[in-house]
Every structure is written in structure tokens, then in C-alpha cells.
Scaffold this active site. Structure first.
Site, PDB file in Angstrom:
ATOM      1  N   ASP A   1      -9.615  -9.913   8.555  1.00  0.00           N
ATOM      2  CA  ASP A   1      -9.070  -8.569   8.304  1.00  0.00           C
ATOM      3  C   ASP A   1     -10.056  -7.434   8.584  1.00  0.00           C
ATOM      4  O   ASP A   1      -9.641  -6.372   9.024  1.00  0.00           O
ATOM      5  CB  ASP A   1      -8.583  -8.473   6.850  1.00  0.00           C
ATOM      6  CG  ASP A   1      -7.633  -7.312   6.598  1.00  0.00           C
ATOM      7  OD1 ASP A   1      -6.689  -7.131   7.384  1.00  0.00           O
ATOM      8  OD2 ASP A   1      -7.849  -6.566   5.619  1.00  0.00           O
TER       9      ASP A   1
ATOM     10  N   ARG B   1       0.849  -1.196   0.000  1.00  0.00           N
ATOM     11  CA  ARG B   1       0.000   0.000   0.000  1.00  0.00           C
ATOM     12  C   ARG B   1       0.883   1.244   0.000  1.00  0.00           C
ATOM     13  O   ARG B   1       2.009   1.230   0.485  1.00  0.00           O
ATOM     14  CB  ARG B   1      -0.912   0.022   1.228  1.00  0.00           C
ATOM     15  CG  ARG B   1      -2.118  -0.917   1.114  1.00  0.00           C
ATOM     16  CD  ARG B   1      -3.039  -0.822   2.319  1.00  0.00           C
ATOM     17  NE  ARG B   1      -2.383  -1.284   3.517  1.00  0.00           N
ATOM     18  CZ  ARG B   1      -1.784  -0.525   4.427  1.00  0.00           C
ATOM     19  NH1 ARG B   1      -1.789   0.808   4.294  1.00  0.00           N
ATOM     20  NH2 ARG B   1      -1.201  -1.045   5.471  1.00  0.00           N
TER      21      ARG B   1
ATOM     22  N   LYS C   1      -9.905  -2.425   1.403  1.00  0.00           N
ATOM     23  CA  LYS C   1      -9.634  -1.300   2.292  1.00  0.00           C
ATOM     24  C   LYS C   1     -10.381  -0.040   1.841  1.00  0.00           C
ATOM     25  O   LYS C   1     -10.870   0.730   2.668  1.00  0.00           O
ATOM     26  CB  LYS C   1      -8.124  -1.044   2.383  1.00  0.00           C
ATOM     27  CG  LYS C   1      -7.355  -2.232   2.976  1.00  0.00           C
ATOM     28  CD  LYS C   1      -7.776  -2.494   4.390  1.00  0.00           C
ATOM     29  CE  LYS C   1      -7.372  -3.823   4.993  1.00  0.00           C
ATOM     30  NZ  LYS C   1      -5.984  -4.178   5.077  1.00  0.00           N
TER      31      LYS C   1
ATOM     32  N   HIS D   1     -10.807  -2.570  11.209  1.00  0.00           N
ATOM     33  CA  HIS D   1      -9.714  -3.427  10.724  1.00  0.00           C
ATOM     34  C   HIS D   1      -9.526  -4.563  11.731  1.00  0.00           C
ATOM     35  O   HIS D   1      -8.562  -4.592  12.482  1.00  0.00           O
ATOM     36  CB  HIS D   1      -8.453  -2.560  10.607  1.00  0.00           C
ATOM     37  CG  HIS D   1      -7.325  -3.196   9.861  1.00  0.00           C
ATOM     38  ND1 HIS D   1      -6.012  -2.804  10.032  1.00  0.00           N
ATOM     39  CD2 HIS D   1      -7.286  -4.175   8.921  1.00  0.00           C
ATOM     40  CE1 HIS D   1      -5.225  -3.513   9.239  1.00  0.00           C
ATOM     41  NE2 HIS D   1      -5.976  -4.355   8.560  1.00  0.00           N
TER      42      HIS D   1
ATOM     43  N   ARG E   1       2.028 -11.983  -0.784  1.00  0.00           N
ATOM     44  CA  ARG E   1       0.677 -12.286  -0.290  1.00  0.00           C
ATOM     45  C   ARG E   1       0.094 -13.514  -0.981  1.00  0.00           C
ATOM     46  O   ARG E   1       0.427 -13.807  -2.136  1.00  0.00           O
ATOM     47  CB  ARG E   1      -0.249 -11.092  -0.566  1.00  0.00           C
ATOM     48  CG  ARG E   1       0.142  -9.815   0.174  1.00  0.00           C
ATOM     49  CD  ARG E   1      -0.593  -9.687   1.479  1.00  0.00           C
ATOM     50  NE  ARG E   1      -0.038  -8.649   2.342  1.00  0.00           N
ATOM     51  CZ  ARG E   1      -0.596  -8.278   3.497  1.00  0.00           C
ATOM     52  NH1 ARG E   1      -1.731  -8.823   3.898  1.00  0.00           N
ATOM     53  NH2 ARG E   1      -0.029  -7.374   4.262  1.00  0.00           N
TER      54      ARG E   1
ATOM     55  N   CYS F   1       0.430  -7.630  11.688  1.00  0.00           N
ATOM     56  CA  CYS F   1       0.659  -7.780  13.130  1.00  0.00           C
ATOM     57  C   CYS F   1      -0.143  -8.929  13.722  1.00  0.00           C
ATOM     58  O   CYS F   1      -0.373  -8.965  14.930  1.00  0.00           O
ATOM     59  CB  CYS F   1       0.361  -6.468  13.856  1.00  0.00           C
ATOM     60  SG  CYS F   1       1.583  -5.198  13.488  1.00  0.00           S
TER      61      CYS F   1
ATOM     62  N   TYR G   1      -1.531  -3.505  -6.745  1.00  0.00           N
ATOM     63  CA  TYR G   1      -1.380  -4.183  -5.457  1.00  0.00           C
ATOM     64  C   TYR G   1      -2.684  -4.204  -4.661  1.00  0.00           C
ATOM     65  O   TYR G   1      -3.398  -3.191  -4.588  1.00  0.00           O
ATOM     66  CB  TYR G   1      -0.279  -3.512  -4.621  1.00  0.00           C
ATOM     67  CG  TYR G   1      -0.230  -4.090  -3.220  1.00  0.00           C
ATOM     68  CD1 TYR G   1       0.323  -5.349  -2.988  1.00  0.00           C
ATOM     69  CD2 TYR G   1      -0.804  -3.418  -2.141  1.00  0.00           C
ATOM     70  CE1 TYR G   1       0.321  -5.909  -1.720  1.00  0.00           C
ATOM     71  CE2 TYR G   1      -0.813  -3.969  -0.863  1.00  0.00           C
ATOM     72  CZ  TYR G   1      -0.255  -5.215  -0.663  1.00  0.00           C
ATOM     73  OH  TYR G   1      -0.283  -5.770   0.586  1.00  0.00           O
TER      74      TYR G   1
ATOM     75  N   SER H   1      -1.548  -3.656  10.244  1.00  0.00           N
ATOM     76  CA  SER H   1      -1.173  -4.512   9.122  1.00  0.00           C
ATOM     77  C   SER H   1       0.056  -5.356   9.465  1.00  0.00           C
ATOM     78  O   SER H   1       1.033  -4.846  10.022  1.00  0.00           O
ATOM     79  CB  SER H   1      -0.883  -3.651   7.899  1.00  0.00           C
ATOM     80  OG  SER H   1      -2.036  -2.896   7.590  1.00  0.00           O
TER      81      SER H   1
HETATM   82  P1  GTP Z   1      -2.639  -7.767   7.271  1.00  0.00           P
HETATM   83  O1  GTP Z   1      -3.116  -8.783   6.301  1.00  0.00           O
HETATM   84  O2  GTP Z   1      -1.510  -6.938   6.719  1.00  0.00           O
HETATM   85  O3  GTP Z   1      -3.723  -6.887   7.819  1.00  0.00           O
HETATM   86  O4  GTP Z   1      -1.891  -8.534   8.466  1.00  0.00           O
HETATM   87  P2  GTP Z   1      -2.348  -9.474   9.676  1.00  0.00           P
HETATM   88  O5  GTP Z   1      -2.616  -8.633  10.883  1.00  0.00           O
HETATM   89  O6  GTP Z   1      -3.391 -10.436   9.257  1.00  0.00           O
HETATM   90  O7  GTP Z   1      -0.963 -10.235  10.007  1.00  0.00           O
HETATM   91  P3  GTP Z   1      -0.570 -11.786   9.906  1.00  0.00           P
HETATM   92  O8  GTP Z   1      -1.432 -12.668  10.759  1.00  0.00           O
HETATM   93  O9  GTP Z   1      -0.457 -12.153   8.478  1.00  0.00           O
HETATM   94  O10 GTP Z   1       0.873 -11.768  10.571  1.00  0.00           O
HETATM   95  C1  GTP Z   1       1.935 -11.010  10.069  1.00  0.00           C
HETATM   96  C2  GTP Z   1       3.266 -11.527  10.561  1.00  0.00           C
HETATM   97  O11 GTP Z   1       3.283 -11.611  11.980  1.00  0.00           O
HETATM   98  C3  GTP Z   1       3.568 -12.923  10.027  1.00  0.00           C
HETATM   99  O12 GTP Z   1       4.910 -12.952   9.582  1.00  0.00           O
HETATM  100  C4  GTP Z   1       3.378 -13.809  11.229  1.00  0.00           C
HETATM  101  O13 GTP Z   1       4.215 -14.932  11.188  1.00  0.00           O
HETATM  102  C5  GTP Z   1       3.692 -12.896  12.413  1.00  0.00           C
HETATM  103  N1  GTP Z   1       2.907 -13.276  13.617  1.00  0.00           N
HETATM  104  C6  GTP Z   1       1.573 -13.481  13.667  1.00  0.00           C
HETATM  105  N2  GTP Z   1       1.174 -13.862  14.903  1.00  0.00           N
HETATM  106  C7  GTP Z   1       2.297 -13.880  15.655  1.00  0.00           C
HETATM  107  C8  GTP Z   1       2.563 -14.201  17.034  1.00  0.00           C
HETATM  108  O14 GTP Z   1       1.673 -14.539  17.813  1.00  0.00           O
HETATM  109  N3  GTP Z   1       3.857 -14.085  17.455  1.00  0.00           N
HETATM  110  C9  GTP Z   1       4.863 -13.725  16.606  1.00  0.00           C
HETATM  111  N4  GTP Z   1       6.102 -13.641  17.109  1.00  0.00           N
HETATM  112  N5  GTP Z   1       4.658 -13.437  15.302  1.00  0.00           N
HETATM  113  C10 GTP Z   1       3.401 -13.505  14.835  1.00  0.00           C
HETATM  114  C1  SPV Z   2      -3.118  -4.575   5.144  1.00  0.00           C
HETATM  115  O1  SPV Z   2      -2.146  -3.942   4.689  1.00  0.00           O
HETATM  116  O2  SPV Z   2      -3.638  -4.303   6.256  1.00  0.00           O
HETATM  117  C2  SPV Z   2      -3.694  -5.718   4.381  1.00  0.00           C
HETATM  118  C3  SPV Z   2      -3.245  -5.911   3.019  1.00  0.00           C
HETATM  119  O3  SPV Z   2      -4.572  -6.398   4.883  1.00  0.00           O
HETATM  120  S1  SPV Z   2      -4.066  -4.802   1.940  1.00  0.00           S
HETATM  121  O4  SPV Z   2      -5.293  -5.441   1.481  1.00  0.00           O
HETATM  122  O5  SPV Z   2      -3.194  -4.568   0.834  1.00  0.00           O
HETATM  123  O6  SPV Z   2      -4.393  -3.584   2.632  1.00  0.00           O
HETATM  124 MN    MN Z   3      -5.241  -5.607   6.836  1.00  0.00          MN
END
Ligand code: GTP
Ligand code: SPV
Ligand code: MN
Length: 588
Positions: free
Chosen positions: A281, A75, A212, A232, A369, A256, A203, A254
Site C-alpha cells: 500500500d 474513509r 494514511k 501510495h 477489510r 484498484c 475505520y 484505492s
Molecule cells: P487499497 O487497499 O484500497 O489501497 O486497495 P488496493 O489497490 O490494494 O486494491 P486490491 O488489490 O485490494 O483490489 C481491489 C479490488 O480490485 C478487489 O476486488 C480485486 O479483486 C480487484 N482486482 C485486483 N486486481 C485485479 C485485476 O488484475 N483485474 C481485475 N479485474 N480486478 C482486480
Molecule cells: C485505501 O483506501 O487506499 C486503503 C484503505 O488502503 S485505508 O487504510 O482505509 O486508507
Molecule cells: Mn490504500
């Protein structure tokens, strides 16, 4: 190769498509019906043009790799605008441009941009087709990749068009790949017109306009006017061994951990617990006449972070992407499987740019992704299709904080919880272009996504306490606290131990320690049996440093002051209570 599959008698929609076509001048127009055959025909077309390549069809059947332009991998918050009539309605949290000026700028960029290309019309519905909480939109795009992703991510095609014809109302989204020049890349929102115009990026968050742009930026504005919330947030269903079900909505910035928490697998010792995913999400929250909050997931698929996905940390996600998935910007193994950092097997060979992998380089892009239908998730909850959504027990905020924030704490009441959410700080990630690892304020994980002034957003959140005494309890978690050895808490499946405590608090089954920042678990109330974690380590995870916290509260106050007179005084009252109590605590 495409037949004209359908059009519509809806005048509003027809006129708008004609208007966009006369500006963008496509060679042809194609209306998407959303069928699987249609999806496959788009895949075939992209295999011919090289937009996609086929992955190993024995091990990853019906999976494809898309390599984006190398400048177009995340983004772009600095190029994302809210073009409300009044600048103050967009607020200091958004880039703003006068709507007329923005339209003129975009008219120039869109002029003739689809010459030699096909214009695709994608009617879509965010949320279950038969839910009154759902909202429809139509995305016009010249990108077959966007069409294929929208097929996996939303309920699109004929049923959505039918609903649009009945309602005679839809969010208008216009997207073109343009020439991918970062200087001519804009993602602009016109909340009063319920219109989105995006050019120059393919993207996800910039181009899949249902996500979003619609389900958060435009929807948050609508939610303000109509007394609901567009957030979110993941939504997860947790069933305990007594067959009681709880629904938790959690907002983390994001990359996290939302997808991971939503797809969690209970750890050893939690036999008899079942965790299912409603959404990973976005959540739309509505209050019923009894003051109970209900949530729907407006999406139908996941656009998830690939790196780190493996059978140990997130087996459900790992299984979900073994078939029928589109991978964007991952690398390849020597036998044409997708490869990414954190995959436990396979020999990486080609990097995400298509070059021989060299030592020291990333194989997959850190923000690579996967796109996959939610139904591929082994723990998909049927309630994701429920028109009423699910009743929310707890709201959880969190961020990526290597210091300061304890593993979990509970807000003292709703208004304090709004302060906790509004104060979220988190280290930036690869999900957005720019620096990584810098702590910034990301209130309710909505900094990049709130379609209006945060001051009004905080007031809106606060207003629910006057409307209901039946609101979810609010918590804050931090999976990312570090010491010299790295992350202290094991995270992933083990996070159920924290959700377990959260649920017990909601059921009033466990006491807690009152601290200046909120309620913390009493010693031994987080179940660590079977976990190799010492009491000292648990103390480290829950350590509160009052001086560090007072500094944090100062920085939060400075942030709030940027919002001037529009800020609700209640938030400053809540802030002052915490500061006073921290001062008292630190002098004890
Ligand atoms: P968006 O799609 O961008 O909104 O992200 P999201 O909040 O869904 O994040 P996602 O679950 O994909 O996690 C992002 C990164 O954080 C990945 O590399 C995971 O491996 C890492 N991660 C997720 N949960 C944990 C956790 O409990 N502990 C640690 N250390 N890392 C984590
Ligand atoms: C984020 O960045 O929080 C995502 C990926 O979930 S996107 O759909 O590109 O915003
Ligand atoms: Mn997101």
C-alpha cells in the site's frame, strides 16, 4: 485488567501524553508494549465487550470479526483536512482549515471525550526499526480495536519507544472514537506541527493514524522538505528464471489492485519465476548518491479489501487470512466462518450488519477489510525488513478505466512519466464514502493522501530528473478495460505477463512502438502463450482512439489549470508535446 506496563523518561512524550489526558479526561492511561500477550489481552477484552466476536476456530484459528458502526465503513474525504498555516500550501487538492480554528474546534470535540475510558499510548515505528529511512510516531487512542490493528499493521511498543527516546522526535497522533456522529467526525493534519487529530471514526484510514495520516499525508510533506517521496505504492520483487531480481513500485488508487499485484502468483508458463511481496500500500522512496531510488515499506501488515479474495485470483492473500486475522464488516456462514462476495465456498447466512442475509443484499460490505501481519503472506519477502530497502527498477501508475487507457504503455522519459502519473484518472470505489464508478483525476493515486499542494508535488517529482540520470523507467497499466462482456484482460496472476514486458523494457531487451501517448508493446511482445486470448482481443486492449485521447488531454489541462501559477510549466510542456503528436497522428 491492564497493568501499567511502562512509561517513559522522555519529557517531550510524557508532557504531551499528560496534556492530551488533561483535555480528554480518561479514567486510566495504558502504555502499549507491543507484545503478543498484550495483543491477546486486547482481543479478550474486546470479546467481552462485543467489539469482536470469535470466528470458527477450527477453520479460522485466532480470527475475529469486528462490525463497525454502519455509518463508519470507509474513509471520509470530505471530512479530512490539511491545516497548514497557508491555505495555498494545502492546495485545491485538499480541504483546508486555519490551524488555530481547527485546534479550537477539535479541543471542543476532544474535551472529556475519554471519560470512563482508557487512554492507550501506542509508540510505533513506520519502517524497519533499524532503518535510517524509518520514522516514528505515537498514537493516542481510546479504541482497543485501533490498538489491535496497530499491533498487526506497524512495529509498535517497546522497540519503537526506545527509538523515540533516542531521537526525541515523533509524529503526534490523537484519536478518539468520539460518539461516531458523522457531523462531528474530522481527520485533521497539521503538517508544520507534525500532528494528526482524528475524532468520530474507528475505520482504518481514519483511525490507524500510522497509515494514511502519517505515512502519506504528513510524510509526503516531510519528503518534500527532505528530498524524498512518500507514495501510495505497492513494492513487489520479481525474480526471473535467470535469477535476476527486479523491484517494481506501483501506484493504483484505492481498491484498484495494489494488494493483488503485490501478492501475485506466476501463471502457467511462468515456472521458474518467483514473485514476493515487500509492501502492498505505501512506499517511501529515497535516492542514493548514485541517483538510484530505494524503497521501504513503512508498514508491517496489510489492511486489505476482502471481497474478491479467493484461492483462484489471489491465493497468497486467501492463505494469509486463514489465521490470526481481524475481519471488519464481512458476513458469516452458517458455521461461523467469515463470508464475502467472491469467496468460492461456504454458505453465506448473516450479513455484515449482523442480520439474516436477504436476497439482493450484500453479505460483506463492499469495503470490508482484513487486517493481518505481512508475515502471514506465504510470499513475504525478508527484504521488507531490510534497513536499506530495495532498489527500484520501474515505477508503474495505473487506474480503473473501463475505456481509453491501454493495457500498458511506457513513458518516454522521467518528465513525461510525471505527466503520465499526474494525469491518472480512475473510477471511484467503495474505499471512500461517496459515489462509486465516477472517473476522477487521482494523480499518482495520491488525491486523498497528498499532504500539500499538488502543484508543488508535481514540481517535486519533476525535480528528480535534474538530480539523477539513473531513475526508474515509468509505465502506465490498466487491468480494467471493458467490452460488452466485461473486463477484457484476465488480470491477477496474468498481470505478470505485463510486468515481464516492463522488465524487458528496463533491460533494453525488447523494442517498442512509439505512439503519441508513449511506447506501446509491438505485436506479440506481450507473452500470451497458454492464455486463451485472441489477437483481436489484444488489439482491443491496446487500441488508441486519438479523438477520445484529445478529449482526455483537454480534461487533464483543465485539471492542471485549477492549480494556477504554482503549476510547473514543464508539465504543460509535456502535455503540449502529447497533444501535438496526437493531432498529427489523428490527421494521418
Ligand atoms: P487499497 O487497499 O484500497 O489501497 O486497495 P488496493 O489497490 O490494494 O486494491 P486490491 O488489490 O485490494 O483490489 C481491489 C479490488 O480490485 C478487489 O476486488 C480485486 O479483486 C480487484 N482486482 C485486483 N486486481 C485485479 C485485476 O488484475 N483485474 C481485475 N479485474 N480486478 C482486480
Ligand atoms: C485505501 O483506501 O487506499 C486503503 C484503505 O488502503 S485505508 O487504510 O482505509 O486508507
Ligand atoms: Mn490504500
Amino acid at each position: 485488567m491492564f497493568k501499567q506496563s511502562m512509561t517513559t523518561n522522555n519529557e517531550l512524550l510524557n508532557n504531551w501524553v499528560k496534556e492530551v489526558a488533561s483535555l480528554t479526561k480518561p479514567d486510566s492511561i495504558y502504555w502499549c508494549n507491543g507484545s503478543n500477550d498484550e495483543y491477546q489481552s486486547f482481543v479478550e477484552k474486546m470479546l467481552e465487550t462485543g467489539d469482536l466476536s470469535k470466528l470458527n476456530s477450527e477453520t479460522f484459528p485466532n480470527c475475529y470479526l469486528h462490525r463497525s458502526d454502519q455509518s463508519d465503513v470507509a474513509r471520509v474525504e470530505h471530512l479530512t483536512f490539511i491545516c497548514s498555516k497557508e491555505k495555498d500550501d494545502a492546495g485545491p487538492n485538499n480541504n483546508w482549515m486555519d490551524p488555530q480554528e481547527a485546534h479550537e474546534k477539535l479541543d471542543n470535540l476532544f474535551e472529556g471525550c475519554m471519560e470512563g475510558r482508557t487512554l492507550y499510548v501506542i509508540p510505533y515505528c513506520m519502517g524497519p526499526i533499524d532503518s535510517k529511512l524509518s520514522r516514528c510516531g505515537v498514537e493516542i487512542t481510546d479504541s482497543p480495536y485501533v490498538v489491535a490493528n496497530m499491533y498487526l499493521m506497524t512495529r509498535m511498543g517497546t522497540p519503537a519507544l526506545k527509538r523515540i527516546e533516542d531521537e526525541n522526535k515523533f509524529v503526534k497522533g490523537i484519536h478518539s472514537i468520539g460518539d461516531l456522529d458523522p457531523e462531528k467526525r474530522f481527520i485533521m493534519h497539521f503538517p508544520e506541527e507534525e500532528t494528526i487529530r482524528s475524532i468520530g471514526s474507528g475505520y482504518g484510514g481514519n483511525a490507524l493514524l500510522g497509515k494514511k495520516c502519517h505515512a502519506l499525508r504528513i510524510a509526503s510533506w516531510q519528503a518534500l522538505k527532505e528530498n524524498w517521496l512518500a507514495e501510495h505504492m505497492l513494492i513487489v520483487e520479481i525474480e526471473n528464471p535467470s535469477n535476476e531480481k527486479f523491484y517494481v513500485a506501483a501506484a493504483f488508487p484505492s481498491a484498484c489492485g495494489k494488494t493483488n499485484l503485490a501478492m501475485l502468483i506466476p501463471p502457467e508458463g511462468y515456472e521458474g519465476w518467483t514473485v514476493k511481496t515487500i509492501g502492498d500500500d505505501i512506499a517511501w522512496l529515497n535516492m542514493d548518491e548514485n541517483g538510484q531510488m530505494w524503497a521501504i515499506n513503512p508498514e508491517a501488515g496489510y489492511f486489505g479489501v476482502v471481497p474478491g479474495t479467493n484461492e483462484e485470483d489471489n491465493e497468497n492473500a486467501y492463505k494469509a487470512i486463514q489465521r490470526d486475522a481481524i475481519f471488519t464488516n464481512v458476513g458469516l456462514t452458517d458455521n461461523n466462518e467469515p463470508w464475502w462476495e467472491g469467496r468460492l465456498d461456504g454458505t453465506p447466512s448473516i450479513d455484515w450488519k449482523g442480520n439474516q442475509l436477504e436476497e439482493g443484499n450484500h453479505c460483506a460490505h463492499p469495503n470490508s477489510r482484513f487486517t493481518v501481519s505481512a508475515k502471514n503472506n506465504p510470499q513475504y519477502s525478508e527484504l521488507a525488513d531490510s534497513p536499506s530497502g530495495v532498489p527500484i527498477t520501474a515505477i508503474v501508475f495505473g487506474g480503473r478505466r473501463s475505456e481509453l487507457a491501454p493495457l500498458v504503455y511506457e513513458a518516454k522519459d522521467w518528465n513525461h512519466g510525471v505527466l503520465v502519473g499526474a494525469s491518472v484518472g480512475s473510477e471511484t470505489t467503495a474505499a471512500a464514502a461517496g459515489d462509486i464508478g465516477i472517473v476522477r483525476r487521482d494523480p499518482m493515486a495520491m488525491k486523498p493522501f497528498c499532504g500539500y499542494n499538488f502543484a508543488d508535488y508535481f514540481s517535486h517529482w519533476l525535480s528528480f530528473s535534474e538530480q539523477s540520470d539513473n531513475l526508474p523507467k515509468i509505465f502506465h497499466v490498466n487491468w480494467f478495460r471493458k467490452n460488452e462482456e466485461g473486463f477484457i484482460w484476465p488480470g491477477f496472476g496474468e498481470n505478470l505477463r505485463v510486468l515481464d514486458w516492463i522488465i524487458k523494457r528496463c533491460q533494453k531487451n525488447v523494442d517498442a512502438k512509439e505512439m503519441p501517448i508513449g511506447f506501446l508493446p509491438n505485436n506479440n511482445d506481450i507473452n500470451t502463450s497458454g492464455l486463451n486470448i485472441s489477437e483481436e482481443t489484444m488489439d482491443e486492449l491496446f487500441a488508441i482512439n486519438p479523438d477520445q485521447w484529445l478529449k482526455e488531454m483537454d480534461s487533464i489541462e483543465d485539471f492542471f489549470k485549477e492549480y494556477g501559477d504554482r503549476m510547473p510549466s514543464q508539465l504543460f510542456d509535456e502535455h503540449k508535446k502529447v497533444v501535438d503528436s496526437l493531432k498529427e497522428y489523428s490527421s494521418d
